[in-house]
Write an enzyme that holds these catalytic residues in place. Structure first.
Site, PDB file in Angstrom:
ATOM      1  N   HIS A  26      24.472  59.876  11.409  1.00  0.00           N
ATOM      2  CA  HIS A  26      24.830  59.845  12.724  1.00  0.00           C
ATOM      3  C   HIS A  26      24.392  60.638  13.851  1.00  0.00           C
ATOM      4  CE1 HIS A  26      28.333  59.880  15.211  1.00  0.00           C
ATOM      5  NE2 HIS A  26      29.226  61.286  14.888  1.00  0.00           N
ATOM      6  N   ASP A  58      31.286  61.116   8.094  1.00  0.00           N
ATOM      7  CA  ASP A  58      30.166  60.482   8.918  1.00  0.00           C
ATOM      8  C   ASP A  58      29.362  61.456   8.475  1.00  0.00           C
ATOM      9  OD1 ASP A  58      31.005  61.081  11.977  1.00  0.00           O
ATOM     10  OD2 ASP A  58      31.635  63.311  12.303  1.00  0.00           O
ATOM     11  N   HIS A  77      37.184  59.132   9.667  1.00  0.00           N
ATOM     12  CA  HIS A  77      36.762  58.580   9.405  1.00  0.00           C
ATOM     13  C   HIS A  77      35.311  59.102   8.887  1.00  0.00           C
ATOM     14  CE1 HIS A  77      35.795  59.693  13.400  1.00  0.00           C
ATOM     15  NE2 HIS A  77      34.935  60.137  13.335  1.00  0.00           N
ATOM     16  N   HIS A  88      33.510  55.338  13.938  1.00  0.00           N
ATOM     17  CA  HIS A  88      33.921  56.612  13.833  1.00  0.00           C
ATOM     18  C   HIS A  88      35.179  57.090  15.061  1.00  0.00           C
ATOM     19  CE1 HIS A  88      30.478  58.338  12.781  1.00  0.00           C
ATOM     20  NE2 HIS A  88      29.486  57.767  13.684  1.00  0.00           N
ATOM     21  N   ASN A 111      42.594  37.987  10.107  1.00  0.00           N
ATOM     22  CA  ASN A 111      41.760  39.102  11.692  1.00  0.00           C
ATOM     23  C   ASN A 111      40.635  38.996  11.500  1.00  0.00           C
ATOM     24  OD1 ASN A 111      45.142  39.157  12.874  1.00  0.00           O
ATOM     25  ND2 ASN A 111      45.197  40.385  11.063  1.00  0.00           N
ATOM     26  N   HIS A 166      28.110  68.683  13.520  1.00  0.00           N
ATOM     27  CA  HIS A 166      27.387  67.691  13.386  1.00  0.00           C
ATOM     28  C   HIS A 166      26.515  68.808  12.912  1.00  0.00           C
ATOM     29  CE1 HIS A 166      31.034  66.394  15.641  1.00  0.00           C
ATOM     30  NE2 HIS A 166      30.384  64.484  15.005  1.00  0.00           N
TER      31      HIS A 166
END
Length: 269
Positions: free
Chosen positions: A86, A82, A80, A76, A69, A213
């Site tokens: 990011h 970071d 996942h 994200h 495939n 973040h």
């Protein structure tokens, strides 16, 4: 010897411990499919594409002996990783391909706030919460802090997982003060959560916006999201392996996350 303090004396010691059942390998990764929840971003930000498979061959005229495939997804999506770049604050700390491999393996500890989150979906982890945990369990390691909230039980359903209303998503997270403290005053390498992102659902309204973040990636630390099975990980004593794809220029990557945990009543010598 405790997994949270030092690794096995040799790789073969750890292999024997896994083979004998003295160490259990726990998969912390959510299954990745077209139904995997995706975070809707605020207006003005490009939407995150969902995960999709494009069938290329399946034992047919396109390839009689093979099944394969194409993969289409955002970096994200699902469980996942970071990378620092990011976020604008972490640009100088590099992309996912530049993460030193030794920083992807290390001790992991779990702070459990499932009871508080059951009462308040917007619950925010505080400095005092973490300091109280440390008084009971010892200092945070030079490794990973995993934040258990019970939210992983919702990950099969986009609406339940995002828990949004007219004010936006309502999911647990971290206060701005705690995010800054974790970034600047602790030795953790990264921070892992069960929710769709490392910040609270209402973190768009914090100062600064999305403080986990902003502060952690700005300090060259990492995030992992949409973890599963944190109920199987003790407060201390686990070794974690975080395995993102080393995408050149990538701001993150879907990841397989595994934890090695001493079996009940076992010591790993």
């Amino acid at each position: 010897m405790h997994l949270s303090s030092t690794p096995a004396r040799t790789p073969s010691d750890l292999a024997v411990a896994v083979a004998s059942g003295a160490v259990t390998v726990v998969d912390l990764t959510a299954k990745l499919s077209a139904s995997t929840p995706v975070l809707p971003l605020p207006e003005g930000m490009a939407p995150i594409p969902r995960f999709e498979l494009e069938e290329l061959a399946k034992y047919d005229e396109r390839g009689e002996t093979s099944y394969q495939n194409g993969i289409h997804t955002g970096e994200h999506v699902g469980t996942h990783f970071d990378a620092p770049c990011h976020w604008v604050t972490g640009v100088e700390h590099g992309d996912v391909s530049q993460v030193p491999p030794e920083r992807l393996v290390g001790p992991a500890v779990v702070i459990d706030k499932t009871a508080e989150v059951a009462e308040n979906a917007d619950y925010l982890l505080t400095i005092e919460d973490v300091q109280a945990w440390q008084r009971e369990h010892g200092p945070l390691p030079k490794g990973w802090l995993l934040y258990r909230t019970g939210w992983g039980a919702r990950s099969h359903d986009q609406e339940l997982f995002l828990n949004a209303d007219g004010e936006g998503p309502h999911t647990p997270g971290v206060t701005p003060e705690c995010a800054k403290w974790l970034a600047e005053e602790t030795d953790i390498i990264g921070f892992g959560v069960e929710t769709v992102g490392t910040d609270a659902g209402q973190a768009f309204g914090f100062e600064p916006a999305f403080p986990v973040h902003s502060y952690l990636l700005g300090a060259g630390k990492y995030g992992i999201t949409q973890l599963q099975n944190l109920a199987l990980i003790p407060p201390t004593g686990a070794l974690i392996v975080v395995a993102p794809l080393p995408i050149v220029g990538g701001s993150g990557s879907p990841a397989r996350v595994l934890a090695m945990v001493p079996a009940a009543g076992q010591e790993v010598d």
